[in-house]
Design an enzyme around this catalytic site. Structure first.
Site, PDB file in Angstrom:
ATOM      1  N   GLU A 185     -21.475  52.748  48.581  1.00  0.00           N
ATOM      2  CA  GLU A 185     -21.967  51.478  47.909  1.00  0.00           C
ATOM      3  C   GLU A 185     -23.793  51.387  48.289  1.00  0.00           C
ATOM      4  OE1 GLU A 185     -21.098  47.445  45.827  1.00  0.00           O
ATOM      5  OE2 GLU A 185     -20.082  48.075  47.623  1.00  0.00           O
ATOM      6  N   LYS A 201     -17.660  47.384  41.754  1.00  0.00           N
ATOM      7  CA  LYS A 201     -16.789  46.976  41.498  1.00  0.00           C
ATOM      8  C   LYS A 201     -16.103  47.433  40.490  1.00  0.00           C
ATOM      9  CE  LYS A 201     -16.168  43.672  43.627  1.00  0.00           C
ATOM     10  NZ  LYS A 201     -15.039  43.421  44.865  1.00  0.00           N
TER      11      LYS A 201
END
Length: 590
Positions: A185, A201
């Site tokens: 990420e 997410k």
């Protein structure tokens, strides 16, 4: 241990046509180290690191999750168990050679700090708070704790890179601890004006077949719960970026992008802006830190709940880890990850956080399974293993050799093991040395690309063979994991079910949904309602070569077989490439 970084540069940072350019460097002795041990020192450390990069140095370091109060006193956390911010300053970045070897392989054992009952209780508390309107999403995490029994931090980092390739990887040694991050990420990439955040997410496990894998990707992209989680974080990041952005410059050019990782699909979105003139690195952190993807929303309320539910500090996990590099003429470029998929080592003790975002639509069982899928990367890296094929060599001729080599090549591609140039010659030499009789050949391929084959005399098997039913299900973390989908020397999850009675040939396994899967040594087939069926790969089993031959030849077809169907089964068969199709009898529990 040398500091190392291996970051994927975002397309905007890499330039046109270089979307996957990488920043791969190692660093020698640091010129100096900047560290903050109290909240009021954090901004000064960030300012000093930024100034050093603008002056031509490279700075690599982290900001702990517990540094949040340095930017906003309302962002509550536990007390930190190390420096809140830490940056090493280097005169230059050195090349990182691909052929560097870390030595002895790492071995770790892990234990969870959280029971399923405690997890369920925390989920109930979160749902109650959401229903009361306290927040609408919270990121709940817990640590895995392990012990490094063999090998070094360098060897462990090399294994982690193989287990979680790509992304934003770094290893740092502060002296007191080593941080090993293979995060997928991006927190933010900032060149002094343009800033890009890429929150992650939304999660789904990888599929057992290409068709199932594609279906799970599409289901993730379209799932209302996953999209809602993603949009919540995107809205939070848009709001955070607006605090440092020029008016009307905040944009969301990409939503719901799916990214394939070895054990899971992840969903990301892009949020970008142009920062106002005079913005400093500390201002960027004040606006964005901690990243909304690891807190929840609203951030203040979510972080209060995190401190209530999580009894220990998160540390570098869920903070920020990155590099500041000079960009010429007094400029610098900053790239930071969100340190998920990140380990901290202190001596031989290791900690790895695992978590997920919880919304009103989250269900305890599904979130627990998601945690298991997310932890697969550390399971893979914690024990060395070889890729494995068991072949039949009969009178100097190989049985189903192309199918075995294709399956081995698929596994090598998945685990990023080099393909050995000498493999065909190795097998040719073995066949020449065993021109007569039936031989069981164990072919192994290790992480360095070395192949080894051994032959063992194989006596005929008398049928029917006796099978027993497993006393408990194979846990989903194994049944839906890569060490079932691919054949390797990591077989403890099978060995736990291996028969102890010498009269029993094999154990028939089933998953947590009550679906029959396979045996510990081969696949199975059942004659049900007048046709032979063998469980589909989606149930969680190895795609055996013998099974593939039976399907290809029309001897069996795929069909889900559940525990309640067992009394109706008319006949059984055990199938693998070595033994072929063996008539079998299953002993059912009384």
């Amino acid at each position: 241990m040398d500091t190392r970084i291996d970051f994927t540069l975002p397309q905007e940072a890499a330039g046109t046509g270089a979307a996957q350019a990488r920043l791969r460097r190692r660093f020698g002795a640091a010129r100096t180290v900047l560290a903050a041990h109290a909240p009021h020192e954090v901004r000064a450390v960030l300012d000093a690191a930024e100034d050093a990069a603008r002056a031509g140095a490279w700075c690599v370091g982290f900001v702990r999750y517990e540094a949040a109060a340095a930017f906003d006193a309302a962002l509550v956390t536990h007390a930190a168990d190390g420096p809140l911010a830490w940056f090493a300053v280097y005169e230059e970045a050195l090349p990182w050679e691909d052929d560097e070897t870390p030595g002895e392989a790492a071995r770790l054992t892990w234990r969870s700090s959280l029971s399923r009952a405690d997890f369920n209780h925390a989920m109930a508390q979160i749902h109650e708070a959401i229903a009361d309107g306290v927040f609408y999403q919270v990121n709940y995490t817990a640590p895995l704790r392990g012990e490094l029994q063999q090998g070094s931090a360098e060897a462990l980092f090399a294994a982690l890179l193989r287990a979680q390739p790509g992304g934003y990887a770094a290893c740092l040694d502060t002296g007191a601890e080593q941080i090993l991050s293979v995060s997928p990420e991006l927190f933010f990439d900032w060149d002094g004006r343009r800033i890009l955040a890429r929150p992650m997410k939304g999660t789904a496990p990888r599929g057992a077949t290409p068709a199932e894998d594609m279906a799970r990707e599409q289901a993730l992209r379209s799932a209302p719960k996953e999209r809602a989680e993603n949009v919540m974080v995107v809205d939070l990041l848009r709001n955070d970026l607006s605090r440092i952005a020029e008016p009307f410059s905040v944009q969301v050019p990409r939503l719901f992008h799916t990214q394939a990782l070895p054990s899971v699909w992840q969903m990301t979105s892009d949020v970008q802006a142009t920062t106002r003139a005079g913005t400093r690195l500390a201002d960027v952190f004040a606006a964005l830190f901690p990243c909304g993807s690891v807190t929840g929303a609203p951030k203040v309320a979510a972080m209060r709940m995190i401190r209530t539910l999580e009894p220990q500090p998160r540390g570098v996990y869920c903070g920020a880890l990155g590099v500041l590099r000079p960009a010429g003429e007094g400029q610098m470029h900053a790239t930071f990850n969100v340190p998920i998929r990140t380990l901290a080592l202190r001596g031989r003790q290791a900690v790895c956080g695992i978590g997920s975002g919880i919304t009103s639509g989250a269900e305890a069982g599904g979130e627990w399974r998601e945690w298991q899928h997310k932890s697969a990367f550390v399971e893979r890296a914690s024990q060395p293993f070889a890729l494995l094929e068991t072949l039949a060599l009969e009178d100097g001729a190989w049985r189903h050799l192309p199918e075995h080599l294709q399956r081995l090549q698929d596994a090598a591609r998945h685990f990023r093991y080099p393909w050995p140039a000498q493999l065909e010659q190795c097998l040719a030499d073995l066949a020449a040395a065993h021109p007569a009789g039936l031989w069981r050949v164990r072919l192994q391929l290790d992480a360095s690309g070395q192949a080894r084959a051994e032959a063992f005399a194989c006596a005929p098997t008398r049928a029917p063979v006796c099978l027993q039913l497993a006393a408990a299900p194979l846990e989903d973390r194994w049944a839906q994991g890569e060490f079932v989908r691919y054949k390797t020397s990591r077989r403890a999850h099978y060995e736990a079910f291996a028969p102890r009675d010498p009269a029993v040939f094999d154990t028939v396994l089933f998953n947590e949904q009550g679906e029959i899967t396979e045996g510990t040594r081969g696949n199975i087939a059942a004659l049900l309602d007048g046709r032979w069926v063998t469980p589909p790969l989606a149930c969680g089993l190895l795609a055996g070569v013998g099974r593939r031959v039976a399907l290809r030849d029309g001897r069996a077809s795929e069909g889900v077989l559940r525990l309640e169907d067992l009394p109706r089964v008319q006949a059984w068969a055990f199938i693998n490439s070595l033994r072929g199709w063996l008539d079998a009898e299953l002993e059912l529990p009384r």
